[in-house]
Design a protein around this motif. Structure first.
Motif, PDB file in Angstrom:
ATOM      1  N   LYS A  96       0.836  -1.206   0.000  1.00 56.04           N
ATOM      2  CA  LYS A  96       0.000   0.000   0.000  1.00 56.04           C
ATOM      3  C   LYS A  96       0.868   1.252   0.000  1.00 56.04           C
ATOM      4  CE  LYS A  96      -3.879   0.108   2.298  1.00 56.04           C
ATOM      5  NZ  LYS A  96      -4.942  -0.019   3.319  1.00 56.04           N
ATOM      6  N   PRO A 102      -5.473   0.783  -3.087  1.00 61.85           N
ATOM      7  CA  PRO A 102      -6.222  -0.059  -2.147  1.00 61.85           C
ATOM      8  C   PRO A 102      -5.994  -1.531  -2.455  1.00 61.85           C
ATOM      9  CG  PRO A 102      -7.711   0.958  -3.729  1.00 61.85           C
ATOM     10  CD  PRO A 102      -6.372   1.563  -3.964  1.00 61.85           C
ATOM     11  N   ASP A 126      -8.405  -3.127   2.400  1.00 59.48           N
ATOM     12  CA  ASP A 126      -9.514  -2.212   2.143  1.00 59.48           C
ATOM     13  C   ASP A 126     -10.820  -2.968   1.918  1.00 59.48           C
ATOM     14  OD1 ASP A 126      -8.140   0.619   1.773  1.00 59.48           O
ATOM     15  OD2 ASP A 126      -6.846  -0.898   0.857  1.00 59.48           O
TER      16      ASP A 126
END
Length: 224
Positions: A96, A102, A126
């Motif tokens: 990330k 995401p 996410d």
């Protein structure tokens, strides 16, 4: 309300175009050599460009190293990374930070205890994707056309956002949505006439089935 719908394992312009025309919120490209849906990043990038901005582009990998991911991210320019291997929470945090994207983390589910494995990833991933465990002898972590007992997900905290995968097709997607109240669904083999070969008519039938099912109330205890 219609759930998010991801058509995964796309390899042709006809299938990509049709999926998005019918309302796919996500289109997935698989980068895993053992899969019949494997695609080269450059080809996937060209296909993604046809629908970029109309549907989220998802890069699906299985324990890919950073060099592989560098190439995929550069050529595909995905909106989401889907990790379908044994990637650790630390690996997710690193990716990330590296790519600014995401991450959807996939888990194979068979029984309630399997859901315990997501706990270290909550707040890092996410979104989750729940698939069935692969049949004995299969080398594919997903796309095996096998459903799991969706009632397992009734115990899941409603704040956990996930896509439901594993053996979904036009005949069972209504039941799957009733049982789980999933806010997202993922289909691959369920719209194929042969492994890795998407069928335009089956894509149409799947979307029609989801549209009919979307008007139905979820079962008690679902998360929707």
């Amino acid at each position: 309300m219609m759930p998010d719908i991801k058509i995964c394992g796309l390899k042709t312009s006809e299938a990509v175009d049709r999926a998005v025309e019918r309302g796919a919120t996500h289109v997935g490209f698989i980068f895993f050599e053992k899969s019949p849906r494997n695609i080269e990043p450059e080809i996937a990038g060209a296909l993604a460009d046809r629908v970029r901005g109309r549907s989220k582009i998802v890069a699906v990998t299985v324990d890919a190293d950073t060099d592989e991911l560098d190439e995929i991210v550069d050529l595909l320019k995905p909106d989401i990374l889907q990790l379908h291997g044994k990637e650790s929470p630390e690996r997710l945090l690193m990716l990330k930070a590296l790519y600014g994207l995401p991450i959807m983390k996939a888990f194979s589910i068979r029984e309630p205890h399997d859901l315990k494995r997501i706990e270290p990833y909550i707040g890092i991933a996410d979104r989750f994707l729940f698939d069935a465990k692969a049949p004995s002898g299969s080398e594919l972590p997903g796309g095996n056309g096998v459903p799991f007992d969706w009632r397992v997900l009734r115990t899941l905290d409603g704040s956990v956002d996930y896509m439901l995968s594993g053996g979904l097709n036009k005949d069972n997607v209504a039941e799957a949505l009733r049982e789980t109240g999933a806010r997202g669904i993922d289909v691959s083999s369920g719209v194929e006439r042969a492994p890795g070969v998407k069928d335009i008519a089956m894509i149409d039938e799947f979307f029609a089935a989801v549209k009919r099912a979307s008007a139905l109330e979820p079962v008690s205890g679902s998360t929707k």
